[in-house]
Design a protein around this motif. Structure first.
Motif, PDB file in Angstrom:
ATOM      1  N   ARG A 142       0.838  -1.204   0.000  1.00  0.00           N
ATOM      2  CA  ARG A 142       0.000   0.000   0.000  1.00  0.00           C
ATOM      3  C   ARG A 142       0.873   1.255   0.000  1.00  0.00           C
ATOM      4  O   ARG A 142       0.622   2.200  -0.744  1.00  0.00           O
TER       5      ARG A 142
ATOM      6  N   ARG B 217       2.775   1.625  -3.399  1.00  0.00           N
ATOM      7  CA  ARG B 217       1.875   2.053  -4.463  1.00  0.00           C
ATOM      8  C   ARG B 217       1.323   3.458  -4.228  1.00  0.00           C
ATOM      9  O   ARG B 217       0.661   4.020  -5.092  1.00  0.00           O
TER      10      ARG B 217
ATOM     11  N   LYS C 144      -1.039   4.296  -2.106  1.00  0.00           N
ATOM     12  CA  LYS C 144      -2.482   4.262  -1.888  1.00  0.00           C
ATOM     13  C   LYS C 144      -2.818   4.833  -0.510  1.00  0.00           C
ATOM     14  O   LYS C 144      -2.042   4.728   0.425  1.00  0.00           O
ATOM     15  N   THR C 145      -3.983   5.418  -0.424  1.00  0.00           N
ATOM     16  CA  THR C 145      -4.464   5.956   0.843  1.00  0.00           C
ATOM     17  C   THR C 145      -5.687   5.171   1.278  1.00  0.00           C
ATOM     18  O   THR C 145      -6.312   4.482   0.484  1.00  0.00           O
TER      19      THR C 145
ATOM     20  N   SER D 122      -9.542   5.491   3.006  1.00  0.00           N
ATOM     21  CA  SER D 122     -10.623   6.438   3.205  1.00  0.00           C
ATOM     22  C   SER D 122     -11.384   5.974   4.444  1.00  0.00           C
ATOM     23  O   SER D 122     -12.384   5.276   4.341  1.00  0.00           O
TER      24      SER D 122
END
Length: 180
Positions: free
Chosen positions: A116, A119, A121-122, A124
């Motif tokens: 994660r 990449r 990515k966050t 939510s």
């Protein structure tokens, strides 16, 4: 020739095993160093805390959410003012909410967390406000309000005096509905 090939293959496998072990150890210690870091995209009670350490997030949530709720509440009626100390009535669980935010980013396995981050990515994730109220403190404030505001209704009456009759007008009563 076959012996050399086996030795070379053994050395290659040993090097690959060593590289995998070193990479795993690095990933483990890298992850441990980020154990209190909140993942980007996380909000606590509407406050964005992604990318902050837990201590920084606690300070930010305290300032943005808990401190305003701790300010005194002023109740004003016909020139009468009652100040209610909300710190006794409302308790915001800042540490618990920030702990949930940290745990949200720590969920999943080490390899998923690593991928994660690599990449970019966050998450939510929205952690809702966690607060508790003291019924006894609210009851005390309501009782103080009632003691200051309550007045009985009064009927009109005529009061005789020496020279004339004086009319005293009626007035409505006022009562705080304490049970409500």
């Amino acid at each position: 020739m076959r012996r050399r090939l086996l030795v070379a293959l053994g050395l290659l496998l040993a090097l690959l095993g060593l590289a995998a072990s070193a990479g795993s150890a690095y990933a483990y210690f890298w992850d441990r160093g980020r154990s209190d870091l909140i993942v980007a995209g996380v909000q606590v009670a509407g406050v964005p805390v992604g990318g902050l350490r837990a201590t920084e997030a606690r300070v930010g949530v305290q300032r943005a959410v808990a401190d305003p709720l701790a300010r005194p509440l002023l109740i004003v009626h016909n020139g009468w003012i009652l100040e209610v100390d909300r710190r006794q009535a409302v308790r915001v669980d800042v540490a618990g909410m920030v702990g949930e935010a940290v745990a949200a980013g720590r969920s999943g396995s080490l390899d998923r967390r690593l991928l994660r981050v690599l990449r970019g990515k966050t998450l939510s994730v929205r952690i809702p406000l966690s607060a508790s109220g003291s019924a006894a403190a609210v009851d005390r404030a309501v009782a103080r309000t009632a003691a200051a505001l309550d007045r009985p209704a009064r009927s009109a009456r005529v009061v005789p005096s020496a020279a004339r009759l004086r009319v005293v007008p009626s007035h409505d009563g006022l009562a705080v509905e304490q049970a409500a």
